[in-house]
Motif scaffolding. Structure first.
Motif, short mmCIF file in Angstrom:
data_model
loop_
_atom_site.label_atom_id
_atom_site.label_comp_id
_atom_site.label_asym_id
_atom_site.label_seq_id
_atom_site.Cartn_x
_atom_site.Cartn_y
_atom_site.Cartn_z
N ARG A 47 -3.24 -14.53 -16.56
CA ARG A 47 -3.41 -15.15 -15.96
C ARG A 47 -3.46 -13.70 -14.14
O ARG A 47 -2.58 -13.14 -14.41
N GLU A 101 -5.24 -13.00 -10.89
CA GLU A 101 -5.29 -13.41 -9.25
C GLU A 101 -7.13 -13.60 -8.67
O GLU A 101 -7.08 -12.96 -8.72
N GLY A 102 -7.32 -14.91 -8.68
CA GLY A 102 -8.67 -14.68 -7.52
C GLY A 102 -9.66 -14.63 -9.15
O GLY A 102 -10.95 -15.00 -8.69
N GLU A 103 -9.11 -14.28 -10.94
CA GLU A 103 -10.22 -14.78 -11.83
C GLU A 103 -9.42 -16.12 -12.42
O GLU A 103 -8.76 -16.51 -12.61
N PRO A 104 -10.81 -16.04 -13.52
CA PRO A 104 -10.47 -16.95 -14.57
C PRO A 104 -9.07 -16.80 -15.29
O PRO A 104 -9.10 -15.35 -15.89
N ASN A 108 -8.47 -21.17 -11.60
CA ASN A 108 -10.04 -20.38 -11.13
C ASN A 108 -10.50 -21.20 -13.11
O ASN A 108 -11.35 -20.03 -13.60
#
Length: 331
Positions: free
Chosen positions: A70, A72-75, A106
């Motif tokens: 995971r 942050e801000g991305e798939p 995301n």
């Protein structure tokens, strides 16, 4: 079809089983199903909240596994592997649906390494679509006459490493020094890959984990450093003892990662350091060198093609069906 167990931590026993499963799949398919980053997460664990492990077990033995990172801000970015004797039972589909249900805000993407027929069939059969390609390129470092999976081929001539005079006055090329260069390299890596979430966010722990791997060799890790100690560019090479699918067990080289600080782009440092590493791998007597490059990075593909590389294989990243419910497969 089994329901995967989802956890953010693996105990030592299950971790060993996952490593054994991944090796069995690599032997069967001729391509590693899990990336080095995933294998390190399996061996050493992951920072809290950063990863998810999806496990299918039968009779106390892991037969299916998926890992999701995971960012942050991305798939989320995931990988899936099923034990070869247990394929065709719906485990791959169950794991895909599990990572889809468990995805962050995301969404999620999943890699199919080597674009094997089984992986493509499972992904596309469940409606997933290809959204990214990662080319594997290779180049012979010596004459290959046959008997190797990549041959026959003629050795590629490598030019001398020459820096432009105005660049040579400002930097020097040298090998990485363990215990000295870690932070400077991490800073340069973050600058060079600011828009590449997988590479650009490597931490000191990530680097230290790689330093204790059997393959790590600081003599094959080249830096261009400035007088004030900053890293302007770098080329980290790697040697695969298992042949990486190019040979039947003879070690081969890899252009592991090449990075250039944005302030130094256009100076020729990327090409010079690439050549420095290639000559190092050639002088070690290795038959082949390979690398990975994004399919849409046309400039990098042109650079590597000009040096003598050609496309050997392609990894494909898949995304779930657009508009698809995350509850799919719950019934």
């Amino acid at each position: 079809m089994s329901t995967p167990l989802v956890t953010d931590d693996l105990a030592a026993g299950p971790a060993d089983q996952v490593l054994t499963l991944a090796e069995a799949a690599r032997r069967a398919d001729g391509v590693a199903p899990l990336s080095e980053h995933t294998l390190l997460r399996v061996r050493h664990g992951a920072p809290s909240g950063s990863s998810r492990f999806h496990v299918i077990a039968e009779d106390g033995r892991i037969v299916g596994f998926a890992f999701v990172e995971r960012i942050e801000g991305e798939p989320d970015s995931g990988e899936v592997v099923v034990d070869p004797p247990h394929r065709g039972r719906g485990h791959g589909t169950a794991l895909l649906r599990s990572v889809h249900r468990d995805a962050g805000p995301n969404g999620v993407r999943v890699w199919a390494h080597g674009r094997t027929p089984q992986a493509v069939s499972v992904a596309e059969g469940d409606g997933w679509r290809a959204v990214r390609e990662l080319h594997k390129m290779r180049m012979p470092l010596r004459d290959i006459t046959g008997g190797e999976r990549g041959g026959p081929a003629s050795a590629t001539e490598l030019p001398e490493v020459r820096l432009r005079p105005e660049v040579a006055e400002r930097v020097r090329l040298r090998a990485f020094v363990v215990g000295q260069d870690e932070q400077a390299w991490l800073d340069a890596n973050a600058r060079a890959f600011a828009h590449h979430p997988e590479q650009g966010r490597l931490t000191l722990d990530d680097l230290l984990q790689r330093e204790v791997e059997d393959w790590f060799d600081p003599h094959g890790f080249f830096l261009a450093t400035t007088k004030d100690g900053r890293v302007a560019a770098f080329h980290w090479t790697k040697v695969h003892a298992d042949g990486a699918g190019l040979t039947d067990g003879e070690p081969v080289g890899e252009v592991y990662v090449v990075g250039v600080d944005p302030a130094w782009r256009g100076t020729g440092l990327g090409r010079a350091l690439t050549l420095e590493g290639l000559r190092h791998l050639r002088d070690a007597g290795l038959p082949w060198v390979h690398l990975y490059v994004d399919g849409d990075n046309e400039a990098a593909v042109r650079l590597y093609t000009s040096l003598g590389f050609d496309i050997w294989d392609t990894d494909v990243m898949y995304a779930p069906p657009e508009g698809g419910s995350r509850d799919v497969g719950n019934t």
